[in-house]
Every structure is written in C-alpha cells, then in structure tokens.
Design an enzyme around this catalytic site. Sequence first.
Site, short mmCIF file in Angstrom:
data_model
loop_
_atom_site.label_atom_id
_atom_site.label_comp_id
_atom_site.label_asym_id
_atom_site.label_seq_id
_atom_site.Cartn_x
_atom_site.Cartn_y
_atom_site.Cartn_z
N SER A 26 45.15 -127.30 -41.03
CA SER A 26 44.86 -127.91 -39.73
C SER A 26 43.99 -129.16 -39.84
CB SER A 26 44.17 -126.90 -38.82
OG SER A 26 43.01 -126.38 -39.44
N GLY A 30 46.55 -123.31 -39.99
CA GLY A 30 46.50 -121.93 -40.45
C GLY A 30 47.00 -121.71 -41.86
N ASN A 83 41.24 -122.19 -45.53
CA ASN A 83 41.55 -120.95 -44.80
C ASN A 83 41.41 -119.72 -45.70
OD1 ASN A 83 42.10 -121.95 -42.17
ND2 ASN A 83 44.04 -122.76 -42.91
N ASP A 111 35.12 -126.31 -31.33
CA ASP A 111 35.11 -125.16 -32.25
C ASP A 111 34.13 -125.34 -33.40
OD1 ASP A 111 36.39 -126.92 -34.00
OD2 ASP A 111 38.35 -125.97 -33.81
N HIS A 123 36.89 -128.33 -36.64
CA HIS A 123 37.86 -129.41 -36.79
C HIS A 123 37.32 -130.74 -36.27
CE1 HIS A 123 40.34 -125.68 -36.67
NE2 HIS A 123 40.96 -126.31 -37.66
#
Length: 202
Positions: free
Chosen positions: A30, A67, A95, A178, A181
């Site tokens: 991402s 993801g 991740n 968040d 990012h």
Amino acid sequence: MVVKKLLIISLLALFSAAPPAKVILFYGDSLTAGNGLSVEEAFPAIIQKKLTEKGKSVKVINAGLSGETSAGGISRLDWVLRQPVDVFVLELGANDGLRGLPLDQTQKNLQAIIDKVKTKNPAVKIVVAGMMVPPNMGPDYTTKFQKIFPALAKKNNAALIPFLLQDVAGNEKLNNPDGIHPNVEGHKIVANTVLKVLEPLL
C-alpha cells in the site's frame, strides 16, 4: 539518386531516434500503491514526472498492491514480469512485520523475488527499500526486521534505500489519519528519498 536520398533520410532517423525508455517497476504494498490517494499522487508517479522533467527517458510502473506480503509478492510476480524491466524497486515486508510473521521466512521470500527477477533479466538493477516496524513488536523483533533489508542489498549487490519513510514516519502532518500511510505531501518526500538512490542507476 532517389534511393540515395531515402537511405540518408533513414540513417538520420535511425541516429536521431530517442533511446528506448528505461522501465522502472515499483513492486510493493500500500505504500507504493498510494493508499488513500490517486495513483497520480503516489510517489512512483511523482518520480516519473521528476525524471521526465530532467529529460530522462523512463517508464515508471506502479505495481503496488495494498495488503501485500512477501509471500503474496512471489505469487503474482510472474504476471508482473511479462514485460522487460530495467530497474526493479522492491518495497515489500512491512505487512509481514506488522503481522509479526517469522523473519526468516520474510527474508527467504524477498530473496526468492529477487532471484526470479534476476533470472528473468540478469542485467536488471535491483533497489531494496528498507523498512521498520513499530517498537511495540518488541526490541528483538524490531532490530532483526530492520537488518533484513541491508543484508538483502549486500547479498545481491543491490542499491539500498535505508528507510523508505525517512522524515515521514511518525509525522502527523505527512500521514493519513491512520498514522501509517503518507499523505500527498508525505509522498513527495518519499519520492525525493527514493530518487537519491534511484537516479544514479539511470
């Protein structure tokens, strides 16, 4: 005489033709895809624009998938490598770290990706994007995770971006709500961080 003129014109066209664009493929998760942003706002597109403005003949491909883990990266690699690639920027592993996956498996998967890319094109230039994980993963895991990327770069004679999110991670003004990012301004900084390592390879 006509044939001679046509030959001269053909030769002039041949020598004046622009060199083929170098293909730069960003293979990541991402962070590369530009989570929460348009593709044009993500750092690969910014890099395309900056290099084009400098007169570099490049074609940047954003193969980021939100993801994505290192294992997932192996499974879709053959499809991505259907076209020739001159520079392969590997941005995977974050991740894995956030999920606390075994570090030896992450390193093995990333090495498998590099091996596949080199098999497809031995002349390809590899760039490894270094990552970090939050301290709540524990000091031992955090330290060992961070060492994966320089070790891969050294083993494969690849260029290393020490930390992809340098000067961006942890800064609320440069990240989406968040806190993970980068936002539009954050991606601009990431683009400059990547260019410092990428541009000399071109």
